[in-house]
Design a protein around this motif. Structure first.
Motif, PDB file in Angstrom:
ATOM      1  N   LEU A 175      53.945  22.963 -45.856  1.00  0.00           N
ATOM      2  CA  LEU A 175      53.431  22.146 -46.946  1.00  0.00           C
ATOM      3  C   LEU A 175      54.469  21.148 -47.433  1.00  0.00           C
ATOM      4  CD1 LEU A 175      51.004  21.803 -48.915  1.00  0.00           C
ATOM      5  CD2 LEU A 175      52.151  23.436 -50.409  1.00  0.00           C
ATOM      6  N   ASP A 176      54.043  19.907 -47.623  1.00  0.00           N
ATOM      7  CA  ASP A 176      54.898  18.886 -48.217  1.00  0.00           C
ATOM      8  C   ASP A 176      54.718  18.948 -49.734  1.00  0.00           C
ATOM      9  OD1 ASP A 176      56.251  16.665 -49.082  1.00  0.00           O
ATOM     10  OD2 ASP A 176      55.354  15.283 -47.645  1.00  0.00           O
ATOM     11  N   THR A 177      55.514  19.799 -50.367  1.00  0.00           N
ATOM     12  CA  THR A 177      55.370  20.027 -51.808  1.00  0.00           C
ATOM     13  C   THR A 177      55.636  18.763 -52.602  1.00  0.00           C
ATOM     14  OG1 THR A 177      56.098  22.301 -51.465  1.00  0.00           O
ATOM     15  CG2 THR A 177      56.109  21.485 -53.723  1.00  0.00           C
ATOM     16  N   HIS A 178      56.602  17.970 -52.162  1.00  0.00           N
ATOM     17  CA  HIS A 178      56.944  16.736 -52.884  1.00  0.00           C
ATOM     18  C   HIS A 178      55.734  15.805 -52.969  1.00  0.00           C
ATOM     19  CE1 HIS A 178      59.069  12.964 -53.861  1.00  0.00           C
ATOM     20  NE2 HIS A 178      59.986  13.754 -54.382  1.00  0.00           N
ATOM     21  N   ALA A 179      54.934  15.774 -51.889  1.00  0.00           N
ATOM     22  CA  ALA A 179      53.743  14.921 -51.890  1.00  0.00           C
ATOM     23  C   ALA A 179      52.746  15.374 -52.953  1.00  0.00           C
ATOM     24  CB  ALA A 179      53.091  14.938 -50.511  1.00  0.00           C
ATOM     25  N   ILE A 180      52.553  16.697 -53.094  1.00  0.00           N
ATOM     26  CA  ILE A 180      51.636  17.195 -54.125  1.00  0.00           C
ATOM     27  C   ILE A 180      52.177  16.869 -55.518  1.00  0.00           C
ATOM     28  CG2 ILE A 180      50.542  19.236 -55.117  1.00  0.00           C
ATOM     29  CD1 ILE A 180      50.391  20.472 -52.447  1.00  0.00           C
ATOM     30  N   MET A 181      53.478  16.991 -55.701  1.00  0.00           N
ATOM     31  CA  MET A 181      54.068  16.648 -56.992  1.00  0.00           C
ATOM     32  C   MET A 181      53.794  15.187 -57.337  1.00  0.00           C
ATOM     33  SD  MET A 181      55.434  19.473 -58.146  1.00  0.00           S
ATOM     34  CE  MET A 181      54.186  20.447 -57.299  1.00  0.00           C
ATOM     35  N   ASN A 182      53.867  14.316 -56.329  1.00  0.00           N
ATOM     36  CA  ASN A 182      53.570  12.898 -56.568  1.00  0.00           C
ATOM     37  C   ASN A 182      52.111  12.697 -56.973  1.00  0.00           C
ATOM     38  OD1 ASN A 182      56.144  11.879 -56.045  1.00  0.00           O
ATOM     39  ND2 ASN A 182      55.755  11.643 -53.851  1.00  0.00           N
ATOM     40  N   LEU A 183      51.206  13.455 -56.367  1.00  0.00           N
ATOM     41  CA  LEU A 183      49.796  13.377 -56.744  1.00  0.00           C
ATOM     42  C   LEU A 183      49.599  13.825 -58.190  1.00  0.00           C
ATOM     43  CD1 LEU A 183      48.091  14.856 -53.539  1.00  0.00           C
ATOM     44  CD2 LEU A 183      48.252  12.446 -54.183  1.00  0.00           C
ATOM     45  N   TYR A 240      45.504  19.841 -50.997  1.00  0.00           N
ATOM     46  CA  TYR A 240      46.227  18.840 -50.220  1.00  0.00           C
ATOM     47  C   TYR A 240      46.981  19.519 -49.094  1.00  0.00           C
ATOM     48  CZ  TYR A 240      49.580  15.199 -48.978  1.00  0.00           C
ATOM     49  OH  TYR A 240      50.337  14.272 -48.281  1.00  0.00           O
ATOM     50  N   GLY A 241      46.808  19.034 -47.881  1.00  0.00           N
ATOM     51  CA  GLY A 241      47.588  19.612 -46.803  1.00  0.00           C
ATOM     52  C   GLY A 241      46.928  19.528 -45.452  1.00  0.00           C
ATOM     53  N   VAL A 242      47.213  20.533 -44.643  1.00  0.00           N
ATOM     54  CA  VAL A 242      46.818  20.565 -43.245  1.00  0.00           C
ATOM     55  C   VAL A 242      45.304  20.678 -43.087  1.00  0.00           C
ATOM     56  CG1 VAL A 242      46.899  22.056 -41.200  1.00  0.00           C
ATOM     57  CG2 VAL A 242      49.003  21.487 -42.404  1.00  0.00           C
ATOM     58  N   ASP A 243      44.782  20.018 -42.062  1.00  0.00           N
ATOM     59  CA  ASP A 243      43.392  20.176 -41.648  1.00  0.00           C
ATOM     60  C   ASP A 243      43.320  21.467 -40.840  1.00  0.00           C
ATOM     61  OD1 ASP A 243      40.972  20.146 -40.283  1.00  0.00           O
ATOM     62  OD2 ASP A 243      40.992  17.983 -39.967  1.00  0.00           O
ATOM     63  N   TYR A 244      42.716  22.522 -41.411  1.00  0.00           N
ATOM     64  CA  TYR A 244      42.730  23.822 -40.757  1.00  0.00           C
ATOM     65  C   TYR A 244      41.826  23.886 -39.534  1.00  0.00           C
ATOM     66  CZ  TYR A 244      45.717  26.004 -44.214  1.00  0.00           C
ATOM     67  OH  TYR A 244      46.793  26.341 -44.995  1.00  0.00           O
ATOM     68  N   VAL A 245      40.853  22.994 -39.447  1.00  0.00           N
ATOM     69  CA  VAL A 245      40.058  22.917 -38.214  1.00  0.00           C
ATOM     70  C   VAL A 245      40.955  22.455 -37.071  1.00  0.00           C
ATOM     71  CG1 VAL A 245      38.169  21.731 -37.053  1.00  0.00           C
ATOM     72  CG2 VAL A 245      37.863  22.540 -39.396  1.00  0.00           C
ATOM     73  N   GLN A 246      41.720  21.405 -37.322  1.00  0.00           N
ATOM     74  CA  GLN A 246      42.653  20.906 -36.317  1.00  0.00           C
ATOM     75  C   GLN A 246      43.688  21.967 -35.952  1.00  0.00           C
ATOM     76  OE1 GLN A 246      45.358  17.873 -37.695  1.00  0.00           O
ATOM     77  NE2 GLN A 246      45.732  17.073 -35.649  1.00  0.00           N
ATOM     78  N   LEU A 247      44.174  22.694 -36.941  1.00  0.00           N
ATOM     79  CA  LEU A 247      45.166  23.725 -36.691  1.00  0.00           C
ATOM     80  C   LEU A 247      44.587  24.837 -35.813  1.00  0.00           C
ATOM     81  CD1 LEU A 247      47.752  25.166 -39.137  1.00  0.00           C
ATOM     82  CD2 LEU A 247      46.254  26.751 -37.929  1.00  0.00           C
ATOM     83  N   GLY A 248      43.356  25.255 -36.099  1.00  0.00           N
ATOM     84  CA  GLY A 248      42.725  26.288 -35.285  1.00  0.00           C
ATOM     85  C   GLY A 248      42.529  25.843 -33.855  1.00  0.00           C
ATOM     86  N   ILE A 271      45.877  14.768 -46.234  1.00  0.00           N
ATOM     87  CA  ILE A 271      44.508  14.713 -46.751  1.00  0.00           C
ATOM     88  C   ILE A 271      44.437  15.331 -48.143  1.00  0.00           C
ATOM     89  CG2 ILE A 271      42.122  15.401 -46.360  1.00  0.00           C
ATOM     90  CD1 ILE A 271      42.774  15.574 -43.381  1.00  0.00           C
ATOM     91  N   ALA A 272      43.997  14.533 -49.109  1.00  0.00           N
ATOM     92  CA  ALA A 272      43.792  15.022 -50.475  1.00  0.00           C
ATOM     93  C   ALA A 272      42.291  15.235 -50.678  1.00  0.00           C
ATOM     94  CB  ALA A 272      44.325  14.028 -51.487  1.00  0.00           C
ATOM     95  N   THR A 273      41.905  16.459 -50.984  1.00  0.00           N
ATOM     96  CA  THR A 273      40.492  16.805 -51.165  1.00  0.00           C
ATOM     97  C   THR A 273      40.226  17.100 -52.637  1.00  0.00           C
ATOM     98  OG1 THR A 273      40.405  17.759 -48.943  1.00  0.00           O
ATOM     99  CG2 THR A 273      38.648  18.369 -50.473  1.00  0.00           C
ATOM    100  N   ILE A 274      39.340  16.310 -53.242  1.00  0.00           N
ATOM    101  CA  ILE A 274      39.023  16.440 -54.668  1.00  0.00           C
ATOM    102  C   ILE A 274      37.659  17.102 -54.829  1.00  0.00           C
ATOM    103  CG2 ILE A 274      38.634  15.217 -56.845  1.00  0.00           C
ATOM    104  CD1 ILE A 274      40.342  12.930 -55.730  1.00  0.00           C
ATOM    105  N   TYR A 278      49.913   7.993 -51.958  1.00  0.00           N
ATOM    106  CA  TYR A 278      50.674   9.205 -51.650  1.00  0.00           C
ATOM    107  C   TYR A 278      50.015  10.092 -50.597  1.00  0.00           C
ATOM    108  CZ  TYR A 278      52.687   7.658 -56.032  1.00  0.00           C
ATOM    109  OH  TYR A 278      53.263   6.896 -57.018  1.00  0.00           O
ATOM    110  N   CYS A 279      48.942   9.623 -49.965  1.00  0.00           N
ATOM    111  CA  CYS A 279      48.286  10.413 -48.927  1.00  0.00           C
ATOM    112  C   CYS A 279      47.589   9.488 -47.945  1.00  0.00           C
ATOM    113  CB  CYS A 279      47.294  11.401 -49.537  1.00  0.00           C
ATOM    114  SG  CYS A 279      46.005  10.651 -50.537  1.00  0.00           S
ATOM    115  N   THR A 280      47.236  10.016 -46.802  1.00  0.00           N
ATOM    116  CA  THR A 280      46.592   9.198 -45.783  1.00  0.00           C
ATOM    117  C   THR A 280      45.085   9.117 -45.967  1.00  0.00           C
ATOM    118  OG1 THR A 280      46.451  11.122 -44.324  1.00  0.00           O
ATOM    119  CG2 THR A 280      48.376   9.709 -44.083  1.00  0.00           C
ATOM    120  N   GLU A 281      44.532  10.056 -46.722  1.00  0.00           N
ATOM    121  CA  GLU A 281      43.078  10.076 -46.914  1.00  0.00           C
ATOM    122  C   GLU A 281      42.737  10.841 -48.177  1.00  0.00           C
ATOM    123  OE1 GLU A 281      39.064  11.801 -44.639  1.00  0.00           O
ATOM    124  OE2 GLU A 281      41.005  11.764 -43.594  1.00  0.00           O
TER     125      GLU A 281
END
Length: 354
Positions: free
Chosen positions: A162-170, A278-286, A315-318, A340-343
């Motif tokens: 996890l990129d914690t700094h990115a979440i802090m920026n959000l 915010y973070g990894v796409d778990y479908v892609q990871l699987g 990816i930031a999911t709201i 602060y995010c790609t999507e």
């Protein structure tokens, strides 16, 4: 989403599933080898035995398992081979004694590979295969180095670092001038250790007071949330913590009622009611985890030849329902988050991904 068994659904190699001569021929032509002595036999006589061990029943980890199994089916069709995971799937329900028994069972079954979902699972499965040639492929291990996996010859996999700094920026983009933050996590979750340390460092550097609350069960997490609310906390951070993920459906309404914005390390938290994941796409990871399994079993690779994989955290999911309930505007948040995010993507509250 299929119903997951509590510990193991074993059919002890039903005769009908393994008697087809066609599978034997396909396995011989489709894959050149396997990772263990037992694997060579099973790979040519009835498909590769793929043990899949899930740590706990939650939206994130279930999504990984579903994606992994779907990708194995695709690869099997492409290569003309059989990956038998149905008889070797287990869910430990976050119980260490279950994990220990599952590991022993899979070794006794002579599986060709064990896929271990989450850090505690990977550690236990690695211990279980110590005196065998069975490789372990982990999925969603946040800190492989911290778990002691680097430099080992019989384990590799995928990391949801996890990129914690990115979440802090959000968080600051949505809450400029923030002076207090809650940190909600389970002290026993290895996946939270580094992220929480990073969050504390960020808070210290930016003059933000932080209040820590912990829980190891859903009931304890509920009490921790109530304590954060009593302390007047309005913004809460949780990393990719499986204990909090399991509790999210039970706590999100309390957080909304207290006006707390919950920022988390996976989209599954947002699916279950948190404001943002915010973070990894778990479908892609699987899918990537399944690809590594195929490289081991079909291409003759060894774990040492396959460095563990990391992914972009972009990816930031709201959760649009939670956003509205908190009096926030989705479009405004999306614009604030864009640098602060790609999507940025919306999601509605549900128990599991469809």
């Amino acid at each position: 989403m299929k119903k997951l068994n509590k510990i193991s659904r074993r059919s002890f190699l039903k005769a009908a599933a393994y008697s087809a001569a066609a599978l034997s021929a396909l396995a011989l032509t489709g894959c050149s080898g396997s990772a263990s002595t037992a694997g060579s036999a099973s790979g040519s006589e009835g498909g590769f035995k793929v043990g899949i061990v899930n740590y706990v029943d939650d939206a994130s980890l279930n999504q990984i398992v579903a994606s992994l199994e779907a990708r194995l089916d695709e690869i099997g069709a492409e290569k003309g081979v059989s990956f038998n995971y149905g008889d070797y799937y287990s869910n430990a329900q976050a119980d260490q004694s279950n994990l220990n028994q599952i590991g022993a069972d899979l070794v006794a079954d002579g599986v060709d590979v064990i896929v271990a979902v989450a850090t505690p699972t990977a550690v236990t499965m690695l211990n279980a295969v110590e005196d065998t040639e069975i490789p372990v492929v982990f999925a969603a291990v946040t800190d492989p180095a911290g778990a002691g996996f680097e430099g080992l010859d019989n384990i590799t996999g995928t990391s949801d670092a996890l990129d914690t700094h990115a979440i802090m920026n959000l968080i600051l983009a949505a809450n400029p001038g923030l002076d207090k933050m809650g940190l909600l996590y389970d002290l026993g979750q290895d996946s939270s250790t580094q992220a929480i340390a990073d969050a504390k460092a960020f808070c210290d550097e930016n003059g933000i007071e932080y209040i820590e609350k912990n829980g190891t069960t859903t009931a304890e997490v509920q009490m921790a949330v109530e304590a954060l609310a009593a302390a007047g906390v309005k913004v809460v951070f949780t990393p990719t913590d499986n204990t909090i993920m399991t509790a999210e459906l039970a706590i999100y309404e309390t957080m909304i009622e207290a006006g707390m914005q919950h920022y988390t390390g996976a989209d599954s938290f947002a699916l279950n009611g948190a404001l943002l994941g915010y973070g990894v796409d778990y479908v892609q990871l699987g899918e990537a985890t399944a690809d590594m399994v195929a490289e081991l079993l079909c291409d003759g690779k060894t774990p040492a030849e396959l460095p563990y994989r990391t992914f972009d955290n972009g990816i930031a999911t709201i959760n649009t329902e939670t956003c509205a309930a908190l009096g926030l505007d989705y479009d405004t948040l999306a614009v604030a988050f864009e640098p602060y995010c790609t999507e940025v993507q919306p999601i509605a509250t549900a128990e599991a991904f469809e």
